[in-house]
Design a protein around this motif. Structure first.
Motif: not given
Length: 415
Positions: A153-160
């Motif tokens: 979820f933090s990798l997704a947050g990095l992009l998002g």
């Protein structure tokens, strides 16, 4: 309780009394024993910082000038605050790869509210901090309720949130903050006066001595070992003299920036929270063994919720301060090497990637090392590409030391 357990407790108490009876010599031997057992603490990073200072000073004496030290501390503070949040999440054995994107996104919210919408700086800052807090709460829900790993979820947050940054800025690309705004003035131009700096040094030394003496009183009442009063007095005097000299030296230039003082206060507060409160003990317990913590009655989900929320809150605060220091927010805010620098600072400072070991001071020590490396390489005229390679090497060394010391502690425990 079994006879074996009773014998073990009795042996530990006997060791405590023996150390206390032996005075300073006993504590020196106890300290050396911890080192041999792999409990290195902050010693490796302190030695590394000394080596860095000697090396760069030999190549360029300006590295240790008063102006250079002031600049190192001032520019280290924003990323150091972000690293402080990373320390918390690493203590749980988790990770947040999105702190850079969150810092840029929340800074963009602040800039748009102030410049485009005409809101006051205070309102805009509060809105950005609330946004950071809500992001952390959302992460906590994903982890505790849905079961999404923190890496995902933090990798997704990095992009998002990088995309959200671009969306909020729109076609402007870059928003310049008003030069007379509170945020810009605070981060760039506000410095502690010489008199106030010396007053702060005295208060810090007195507070240290007072808290240590109070701890000695409590431990003695419980029958536990405690440092000799003479040793506490020597440490307090050393702290007074050391900080006093540093204050004198930086006052030759502009003095301590209020930005650095804010970072130092946050580090001290988080250190007290981690070491002196029930919440802090629960954080270490969950990071050391989540299942054992749950069985002992700790509200594990609440601990995760608080830590993820604080991590994103510190990311937002660091992003706001970085924007003030740079006087603008752009599409590159928080998206360059902010993530890696914050994570590297926490690990280099001595926080274990395996959870359960570290301190708030790791963020301060680690970011000073990285900022010193960057400043030194700039002064000697080395290309920025070398900085990334050197930082990577230092990070690898820090993780290797952590792994070796962890095995040493494990072997010592089995023995």
């Amino acid at each position: 309780m079994t006879d074996t357990a009773n014998q073990s407790i009795a042996a530990d108490l006997a060791d405590e009394r023996l150390i206390r009876a032996q005075g300073i010599g006993g504590y020196v031997r106890q300290f050396l024993g911890r080192l041999r057992a792999g409990d290195l603490g902050s010693l490796p990073v302190i030695i590394g910082l000394l080596v860095i200072c000697v090396g760069f000073y030999s190549a360029e004496p300006r590295f240790l000038s008063s102006r250079s030290i002031v600049s190192i501390t001032q520019f280290a503070a924003p990323i150091g605050i972000i690293a402080l949040g990373i320390v918390l999440v690493l203590l749980l054995g988790e990770i947040d790869l999105s702190v850079g994107s969150v810092s840029g996104f929340t800074a963009a919210i602040m800039a748009v509210l102030v410049v485009n919408e005409g809101y006051s700086m205070i309102v805009a800052i509060l809105a950005a901090l609330v946004a950071g807090l809500l992001i952390g709460a959302f992460y906590a829900v994903l982890y505790t309720r849905v079961g999404v790993p923190s890496f995902v979820f933090s990798l997704a947050g990095l992009l998002g949130f990088q995309g959200a940054l671009l969306y909020v800025l729109g076609t402007q690309g870059t928003i310049n903050l008003p030069s007379d705004s509170f945020l810009v003035q605070f981060t760039r131009f506000e410095f502690v006066s010489p008199t106030m700096s010396y007053v702060l040094v005295v208060l810090i030394a007195v507070a240290y001595a007072g808290t240590q003496l109070l701890s000695v009183r409590r431990r003695s009442a419980a029958g536990l070992s405690s440092p000799p009063v003479v040793l506490i007095a020597l440490k307090a005097v050393a702290l007074l003299v050391g900080l006093g000299f540093l204050s004198y030296y930086v006052n030759i230039d502009r003095g301590w920036s209020y930005l650095w003082v804010l970072f130092a206060v946050l580090v001290v507060l988080m250190d007290v929270a981690l070491r002196r409160t029930r919440w802090g003990r629960h954080v270490f317990a969950v990071g050391g063994n989540e299942e054992a913590a749950r069985r002992s009655g700790i509200k594990v989900n609440r601990v995760y919720f608080s830590v993820f929320a604080l991590t994103s809150l510190f990311a937002a605060l660091g992003g706001l301060l970085q924007a003030g220091l740079q006087t603008s927010v752009s599409q590159a805010s928080g998206t360059t090497d902010t993530n890696l620098t914050a994570i590297a600072a926490a690990v280099i400072g001595g926080t274990s990637l395996f959870g359960g070991r570290g301190s708030a001071y790791a963020a301060m020590l680690g970011i000073i090392v990285l900022q010193a490396i960057q400043t030194g390489l700039n002064l000697v005229g080395v290309d920025s590409s070398v900085r990334f390679m050197v930082t990577g090497g230092v990070l690898l060394l820090a993780v290797a030391i952590d792994s070796v010391s962890r095995r040493a502690r494990s072997s010592s425990g089995r023995g």
